[in-house]
Design an enzyme around this catalytic site. Structure first.
Site, PDB file in Angstrom:
ATOM      1  CB  THR A 128      -9.555  -3.769   3.539  1.00 62.62           C
ATOM      2  OG1 THR A 128      -8.401  -3.489   3.779  1.00 62.62           O
ATOM      3  CG2 THR A 128     -10.654  -3.035   4.090  1.00 62.62           C
ATOM      4  CG  HIS A 168     -18.491   2.650   8.732  1.00 69.29           C
ATOM      5  ND1 HIS A 168     -17.904   3.384   7.839  1.00 69.29           N
ATOM      6  CD2 HIS A 168     -17.901   1.799   9.248  1.00 69.29           C
ATOM      7  CE1 HIS A 168     -16.313   3.019   8.008  1.00 69.29           C
ATOM      8  NE2 HIS A 168     -16.561   1.790   8.919  1.00 69.29           N
ATOM      9  NE  ARG A 199      -3.879  -2.330   2.111  1.00 65.06           N
ATOM     10  CZ  ARG A 199      -4.991  -2.465   2.692  1.00 65.06           C
ATOM     11  NH1 ARG A 199      -5.479  -1.573   3.400  1.00 65.06           N
ATOM     12  NH2 ARG A 199      -5.789  -3.239   2.330  1.00 65.06           N
ATOM     13  CE  LYS A 254     -13.774   4.881  10.327  1.00 64.93           C
ATOM     14  NZ  LYS A 254     -14.115   3.637  10.464  1.00 64.93           N
ATOM     15  CB  THR A 299     -15.423   6.093  15.244  1.00 69.40           C
ATOM     16  OG1 THR A 299     -14.327   6.905  15.269  1.00 69.40           O
ATOM     17  CG2 THR A 299     -16.334   6.482  14.102  1.00 69.40           C
ATOM     18  CB  SER A 333     -17.455   0.470   6.109  1.00 65.56           C
ATOM     19  OG  SER A 333     -16.319  -0.304   6.311  1.00 65.56           O
ATOM     20  CB  THR A 346      -3.518   4.529  26.252  1.00 65.46           C
ATOM     21  OG1 THR A 346      -3.085   5.453  25.466  1.00 65.46           O
ATOM     22  CG2 THR A 346      -5.239   4.472  26.529  1.00 65.46           C
ATOM     23  CB  THR A 347      -2.407  10.041  27.079  1.00 67.64           C
ATOM     24  OG1 THR A 347      -0.952   9.702  27.790  1.00 67.64           O
ATOM     25  CG2 THR A 347      -2.640  11.417  27.329  1.00 67.64           C
TER      26      THR A 347
HETATM   27  C1  LIG Z   1     -13.108   2.465  11.048  1.00 66.72           C
HETATM   28  C2  LIG Z   1     -13.590   1.491  11.975  1.00 66.72           C
HETATM   29  C3  LIG Z   1     -13.444   1.294  13.439  1.00 66.72           C
HETATM   30  C4  LIG Z   1     -12.381   2.035  14.239  1.00 66.72           C
HETATM   31  O1  LIG Z   1     -12.783   3.466  14.493  1.00 66.72           O
HETATM   32  P1  LIG Z   1     -11.290   4.573  14.666  1.00 66.72           P
HETATM   33  O2  LIG Z   1     -12.130   5.518  15.071  1.00 66.72           O
HETATM   34  O3  LIG Z   1     -11.153   4.765  13.021  1.00 66.72           O
HETATM   35  O4  LIG Z   1     -10.348   3.766  15.350  1.00 66.72           O
HETATM   36  C5  LIG Z   1     -14.231   0.277  14.153  1.00 66.72           C
HETATM   37  N1  LIG Z   1     -15.242  -0.208  13.475  1.00 66.72           N
HETATM   38  C6  LIG Z   1     -15.262  -0.226  12.246  1.00 66.72           C
HETATM   39  C7  LIG Z   1     -16.562  -0.993  11.668  1.00 66.72           C
HETATM   40  C8  LIG Z   1     -14.601   0.504  11.464  1.00 66.72           C
HETATM   41  O5  LIG Z   1     -14.856   0.659  10.071  1.00 66.72           O
END
Ligand SMILES: *Cc1c(COP(=O)(O)O)cnc(C)c1O
Length: 422
Positions: free
Chosen positions: A366, A220, A21, A251, A248, A192, A280-281
């Site tokens: 992926t 997503h 990649r 996104k 998340t 996704s 972790t911080t």
């Molecule tokens: C991108 C993704 C994550 C991880 O989220 P990040 O905030 O980018 O670490 C978790 N689950 C799925 C299905 C994703 O596509």
């Protein structure tokens, strides 16, 4: 011991399989998004050219939204740049407390716990929840994301995989495990890579019937679906039927971080036991404020969601009309099927070099081998002109690479991207 050789060989294997990649070196700009600057020749040359981004997961362009940017900038001035430590050692910055309250409210749960990414939130939550339940069985959808698989592995629980979105298969497994055994059904609301949506209501119903917990990854979908951006579960009216909702901030909400929303004692247990939370911080205040601004904005504004869906539908129907094999789905994801790793990479290279369009190729691991694709993600900022340019570029690339085009369909005949990807 020739250490270097092993790394060279490892990289060589990826090159041989045509799945090595390369990441484009890009500079985004809030006023110009989805146009960005591309630096093809490294830092020294300093040469840049404009490209149009068609594969961003900043789905609603909230990462470039004035209110979000201003919230981050103000917070840096008010509170400084860093977080100051882990929450266990240094306490929690107030903006993060506000963010967690907002997210709990969004999903109508008692509590929320934020992490430094969505990936970490799945690792921490699944790893911990599974570990705390005696003899727990995890039932996992076949297409679950890597972060959930890692979390399940970390939990040490036994795992059974149900066929993708197959509720009959899920019920068989639930029934076989029996009502008494601890069970967690783990799945995504919106997958996704194909853009298909899980039967969330049916899964929740089965879980209740067999007394299992439900854990859904809405990464997503949060911000993008449901009247307040609560995701597919909000849209389907089943948020209260799902035990743990994971999302998340990176996104639809355009920033960085991840979270779970659930009963207070579940969040408290994860907070207290998960090493990937404890050691972790924390997210820094500026990110918490930026994410908070995005979440608040999308709770009250539908404009971005409407423009997003409309851009996705326009893109799909225009591509289908031109004969591009769009894999059909009912979401905002527009996958154009290629089916070969090398051709997929070549298509992506041609788009960038000849047409100034950036779409990263999607290859194994992926997606499955033989299902390589270009994953196109329209945003509210993609105009009809951008879409027309994309169609022209893709058709030209498809012809140049001798990829199969469907008979062009007159635009007015197309209701909604109905083309099979064979
Ligand atoms: C991108 C993704 C994550 C991880 O989220 P990040 O905030 O980018 O670490 C978790 N689950 C799925 C299905 C994703 O596509």
């Amino acid at each position: 011991m020739d250490y270097k050789r092993y790394f060279d060989q490892a990289i060589g294997r990826l090159r041989d399989e045509r799945r090595y990649r390369v990441f484009a070196d890009l500079e985004r700009n809030p006023t110009r998004f989805p146009v960005a600057k591309w630096y093809p020749d490294g830092i020294e040359s300093g040469q840049a050219q404009d490209v149009l981004i068609w594969c961003s997961n900043d789905y609603l362009a909230m990462g470039q939204h004035p209110a979000v940017i201003e919230a981050a900038a103000q917070a840096v001035r008010l509170y400084g740049a860093g977080a100051g430590g882990t929450r266990n050692i240094s306490g929690t910055n107030h903006p993060l407390v506000k963010l967690e309250a907002e997210l709990a409210g969004l999903h109508r749960k008692e509590a929320c716990l934020a992490f430094t990414s969505g990936w970490i939130s799945n690792l921490a939550a699944l790893g911990t929840i599974g570990q705390l339940l005696p003899d727990c069985l995890i039932l996992s959808d076949a297409l679950n994301h890597n972060s959930m698989i890692e979390g399940i592995r970390r939990s040490g629980c036994s795992k059974q995989i149900f066929r993708h979105n197959d509720t009959e298969h899920l019920e068989e497994l639930l029934k076989a495990a029996g009502r008494e055994r601890a069970k967690i059904v783990v799945f995504e609301s919106l997958y996704s890579m194909d853009g298909d949506i899980a039967p969330v209501a049916k899964i929740a119903e089965l879980a209740k019937k067999y007394n299992a917990l439900t854990y859904v990854d809405e990464v997503h979908a949060v911000g993008m679906y449901g009247p307040h951006g609560g995701g597919i579960c909000e849209r389907e009216g089943v948020m209260d039927q799902i035990d743990i909702i994971e999302g998340t901030l990176a996104k639809g909400f355009g920033t960085l971080g991840g979270y779970i929303a659930a009963d207070a004692n579940i969040c408290d247990a994860v907070r207290s036991y998960a090493p990937s939370f404890i050691f972790t911080t924390a997210l820094p205040p500026a990110l918490a404020e930026a994410a908070l601004a995005a979440v608040r904005h999308l709770r009250h504004s539908d404009a971005e969601r409407i423009a997003h869906q409309s851009a996705a539908q326009l893109t799909k129907s225009a591509l289908v009309a031109a004969g591009i094999p769009v894999m059909p789905n009912t979401s905002h994801i527009v996958p154009a099927f290629v089916g070969d790793a090398e051709l997929c990479k070549e298509a992506s290279d041609l788009l960038l070099e000849k047409h100034s369009i950036y779409i990263q190729p999607i290859n194994y691991p992926t997606v499955a081998r033989g299902t390589e694709r270009l994953r196109i993600t329209p945003t509210p900022r993609h105009t009809e002109e951008h879409i027309a340019g994309l169609v022209e570029a893709l058709v030209s690339v498809w012809k140049e690479l001798n990829l199969p085009l469907f008979e062009p369909i007159p635009q007015h005949v197309i209701a909604f991207g109905p083309v099979a990807a064979e």
